[in-house]
Design a protein around this motif. Structure first.
Motif, mmCIF file in Angstrom:
data_model
loop_
_atom_site.group_PDB
_atom_site.id
_atom_site.type_symbol
_atom_site.label_atom_id
_atom_site.label_comp_id
_atom_site.label_asym_id
_atom_site.label_seq_id
_atom_site.Cartn_x
_atom_site.Cartn_y
_atom_site.Cartn_z
ATOM 1 N N LEU A 10 0.826 -1.210 0.000
ATOM 2 C CA LEU A 10 0.000 0.000 0.000
ATOM 3 C C LEU A 10 0.855 1.251 0.000
ATOM 4 C CD1 LEU A 10 0.064 1.452 3.074
ATOM 5 C CD2 LEU A 10 -1.024 -0.708 3.618
ATOM 6 N N GLU A 11 0.241 2.319 -0.438
ATOM 7 C CA GLU A 11 0.831 3.656 -0.359
ATOM 8 C C GLU A 11 0.073 4.376 0.763
ATOM 9 O OE1 GLU A 11 0.272 5.307 -4.397
ATOM 10 O OE2 GLU A 11 1.691 6.839 -3.761
ATOM 11 N N PRO A 12 0.730 4.944 1.751
ATOM 12 C CA PRO A 12 -0.005 5.561 2.871
ATOM 13 C C PRO A 12 -0.880 6.726 2.433
ATOM 14 C CG PRO A 12 2.327 5.351 3.391
ATOM 15 C CD PRO A 12 2.188 4.995 1.951
ATOM 16 N N SER A 15 -0.762 9.004 -4.002
ATOM 17 C CA SER A 15 -0.313 10.288 -4.553
ATOM 18 C C SER A 15 -0.797 10.479 -5.988
ATOM 19 C CB SER A 15 1.210 10.367 -4.470
ATOM 20 O OG SER A 15 1.666 11.506 -5.127
ATOM 21 N N SER A 16 -0.303 9.625 -6.883
ATOM 22 C CA SER A 16 -0.682 9.764 -8.295
ATOM 23 C C SER A 16 -2.169 9.474 -8.487
ATOM 24 C CB SER A 16 0.145 8.811 -9.161
ATOM 25 O OG SER A 16 1.512 8.976 -8.879
ATOM 26 N N GLY A 17 -2.782 8.805 -7.526
ATOM 27 C CA GLY A 17 -4.212 8.496 -7.610
ATOM 28 C C GLY A 17 -5.088 9.649 -7.154
ATOM 29 N N VAL A 43 4.835 -1.508 2.700
ATOM 30 C CA VAL A 43 4.442 -0.103 2.576
ATOM 31 C C VAL A 43 5.390 0.583 1.597
ATOM 32 C CG1 VAL A 43 4.140 2.084 3.777
ATOM 33 C CG2 VAL A 43 3.374 -0.023 4.857
ATOM 34 N N ASP A 44 4.793 1.172 0.582
ATOM 35 C CA ASP A 44 5.542 1.866 -0.465
ATOM 36 C C ASP A 44 5.582 3.353 -0.115
ATOM 37 O OD1 ASP A 44 6.251 3.304 -2.728
ATOM 38 O OD2 ASP A 44 5.018 2.133 -4.109
ATOM 39 N N GLU A 45 6.756 3.816 0.308
ATOM 40 C CA GLU A 45 6.875 5.231 0.671
ATOM 41 C C GLU A 45 7.806 5.959 -0.298
ATOM 42 O OE1 GLU A 45 6.093 7.059 4.007
ATOM 43 O OE2 GLU A 45 5.352 5.384 5.225
ATOM 44 N N ALA A 46 7.739 5.529 -1.572
ATOM 45 C CA ALA A 46 8.558 6.198 -2.595
ATOM 46 C C ALA A 46 8.248 7.693 -2.618
ATOM 47 C CB ALA A 46 8.296 5.582 -3.963
ATOM 48 N N GLN A 47 6.978 8.034 -2.423
ATOM 49 C CA GLN A 47 6.601 9.454 -2.480
ATOM 50 C C GLN A 47 6.449 10.065 -1.092
ATOM 51 O OE1 GLN A 47 4.080 11.125 -5.294
ATOM 52 N NE2 GLN A 47 4.264 9.499 -6.793
ATOM 53 N N THR A 48 5.946 9.284 -0.143
ATOM 54 C CA THR A 48 5.592 9.859 1.155
ATOM 55 C C THR A 48 6.729 9.804 2.174
ATOM 56 O OG1 THR A 48 4.686 7.697 1.699
ATOM 57 C CG2 THR A 48 3.118 9.361 0.961
ATOM 58 N N LEU A 71 11.541 2.364 -0.634
ATOM 59 C CA LEU A 71 11.875 3.787 -0.789
ATOM 60 C C LEU A 71 12.486 3.996 -2.164
ATOM 61 C CD1 LEU A 71 13.663 4.362 2.641
ATOM 62 C CD2 LEU A 71 11.325 5.035 2.034
ATOM 63 N N SER A 72 12.350 5.213 -2.664
ATOM 64 C CA SER A 72 12.914 5.518 -3.978
ATOM 65 C C SER A 72 12.981 7.035 -4.097
ATOM 66 C CB SER A 72 12.017 4.876 -5.034
ATOM 67 O OG SER A 72 12.359 5.290 -6.309
ATOM 68 N N LYS A 73 12.930 7.544 -5.317
ATOM 69 C CA LYS A 73 12.833 8.987 -5.584
ATOM 70 C C LYS A 73 13.815 9.833 -4.777
ATOM 71 C CE LYS A 73 8.077 8.557 -7.076
ATOM 72 N NZ LYS A 73 8.340 8.437 -8.505
ATOM 73 N N THR A 74 13.341 10.494 -3.716
ATOM 74 C CA THR A 74 14.205 11.452 -3.007
ATOM 75 C C THR A 74 15.392 10.766 -2.332
ATOM 76 O OG1 THR A 74 12.655 11.271 -1.181
ATOM 77 C CG2 THR A 74 12.459 13.204 -2.571
HETATM 78 C C1 LIG Z 1 4.264 5.360 -4.977
HETATM 79 C C2 LIG Z 1 5.310 4.959 -5.983
HETATM 80 N N1 LIG Z 1 5.982 3.825 -5.804
HETATM 81 C C3 LIG Z 1 6.943 3.435 -6.666
HETATM 82 C C4 LIG Z 1 7.253 4.187 -7.767
HETATM 83 C C5 LIG Z 1 8.328 3.719 -8.665
HETATM 84 O O1 LIG Z 1 9.513 4.356 -8.335
HETATM 85 P P1 LIG Z 1 10.876 3.979 -9.081
HETATM 86 O O2 LIG Z 1 10.627 4.112 -10.547
HETATM 87 O O3 LIG Z 1 11.848 4.987 -8.591
HETATM 88 O O4 LIG Z 1 11.212 2.589 -8.678
HETATM 89 C C6 LIG Z 1 6.575 5.352 -8.015
HETATM 90 C C7 LIG Z 1 6.882 6.161 -9.204
HETATM 91 O O5 LIG Z 1 6.243 7.098 -9.572
HETATM 92 C C8 LIG Z 1 5.583 5.775 -7.088
HETATM 93 O O6 LIG Z 1 4.914 6.925 -7.258
#
Ligand SMILES: Cc1ncc(COP(=O)(O)O)c(C=O)c1O
Length: 236
Positions: A10-12, A15-17, A43-48, A71-74
Motif C-alpha cells: 500500500l501507499e499511505p 499520490s498519483s491516484g 508499505v511503499d513510501e517512494a513518495q511519502t 523507498l525511492s525517488k528522493t
Molecule cells: C508510490 C510509488 N511507488 C513506486 C514508484 C516507482 O519508483 P521507481 O521508478 O523509482 O522505482 C513510483 C513512481 O512514480 C511511485 O509513485
C-alpha cells in the motif's frame, strides 16, 4: 489460519491516484487483517517517505510497522536509487528461498553514498519538522484559495504533500485542470496535475523540503491568479 495467497502493498497516501489519505485506523485494521492471514504488509513510501509528510515515514501516523518498506525517488536526490528495508528474519528467509534481484546498478557504491548523505542531511537539518511547519503554511494558503474560488472543491494531504481537487466545472474538472496548469506555467509556476482520465482535476503539490516560505507564498499567489484567470468564477 489459511495459507497466505499474496502479500499486501500500500501507499499511505495515494499520490498519483489523487492525493487520497485513508482515515486514521484504516491501516491499523489492514495490518491486523494481514497478521490474521499470515500476509506480509509492504508499505511503499517512494513518495511519502523521508520527511515529506512531516514525519520520517507516513505510516508513523497510524502506529503500524510494515514488514517491508520500499523507498525511492528522493532517497537518491535525483540519482536512480531505491531501497527495500526489512527485518533480518525476512531477509534471511528470502535468501534461503533463493530470492534473486538483479539490476545493472545493484549495490552501486556511488548512489549508496548519495543515499547515505541524503539521510544525513534530512536528520541534520530536521527536515521532518520543517515539512510539518511549511506544510501548515502551505495548507493554510491552499485553504484560503479554496475559500476564494468556488472552482476548488477540496484541499487534502499532509505536510508538504498536498492535493487540491477542482469541483466539477463546465467542460469537466479535467479541462479546467489543464487550463489552470497552462496558465500557471505562463505565470512561472510548474504545477503537477493528476493524469488519470476522469481524475485530472486534482493538483499534486509537493514542493522541495528546503523551500522557503517566500517561495511557497509566491507559488500560492500564482495559483490563486491562475484559478481566477481561468475559472471565471472567482469569489469576492
Ligand atoms: C508510490 C510509488 N511507488 C513506486 C514508484 C516507482 O519508483 P521507481 O521508478 O523509482 O522505482 C513510483 C513512481 O512514480 C511511485 O509513485
Amino acid at each position: 489460519m489459511r495459507a497466505p495467497q499474496h502479500d499486501e502493498s500500500l501507499e499511505p497516501i495515494l499520490s498519483s491516484g489523487g492525493v487520497i489519505e485513508p482515515p486514521l485506523g484504516y491501516f491499523a485494521a489492514l495490518a491486523e487483517k494481514c497478521r490474521e492471514r499470515g500476509m506480509l504488509l509492504i508499505v511503499d513510501e517512494a513518495q511519502t517517505g523521508l520527511c515529506r509528510t512531516g514525519t520520517w515515514y507516513a505510516f508513523e501516523r497510524d502506529g503500524i510497522v510494515p514488514d517491508i518498506l520500499t523507498l525511492s525517488k528522493t532517497l537518491g536526490a535525483g540519482l536512480p536509487l531505491a531501497a527495500i528495508v526489512t527485518s533480518e528474519e525476512i531477509e534471511r528467509r528470502a535468501h534461503e528461498r533463493g530470492y534473486l534481484f538483479y539490476t545493472t546498478h545493484v549495490s552501486d557504491p556511488l548512489v549508496a553514498a548519495v543515499g547515505n548523505t541524503v539521510l544525513d542531511v534530512l536528520r541534520a537539518q530536521e527536515l521532518d519538522a520543517r515539512a510539518r511547519e511549511l506544510g501548515e503554511y502551505l495548507r493554510a494558503g491552499l485553504v484560503a484559495i479554496k475559500e476564494r474560488h468556488p472552482a476548488v472543491g477540496d484541499v487534502r494531504g499532509r505536510g508538504l504533500m498536498q492535493g487540491v481537487e477542482l469541483a466539477a466545472a463546465e467542460g469537466g474538472a479535467d479541462a479546467l485542470g489543464a487550463r489552470i496548469t497552462r496558465r500557471c506555467l505562463e505565470l512561472g509556476l510548474h504545477l503537477n496535475v493528476v493524469q488519470l482520465p476522469g481524475m485530472g482535476g486534482t493538483f499534486r503539490i509537493a514542493p522541495p523540503l528546503t523551500a522557503t516560505r517566500e517561495e511557497l507564498a509566491l507559488g500560492l499567489e500564482m495559483l490563486d491568479q491562475a484559478i481566477a484567470d481561468t475559472s471565471g468564477r472567482a469569489g469576492g
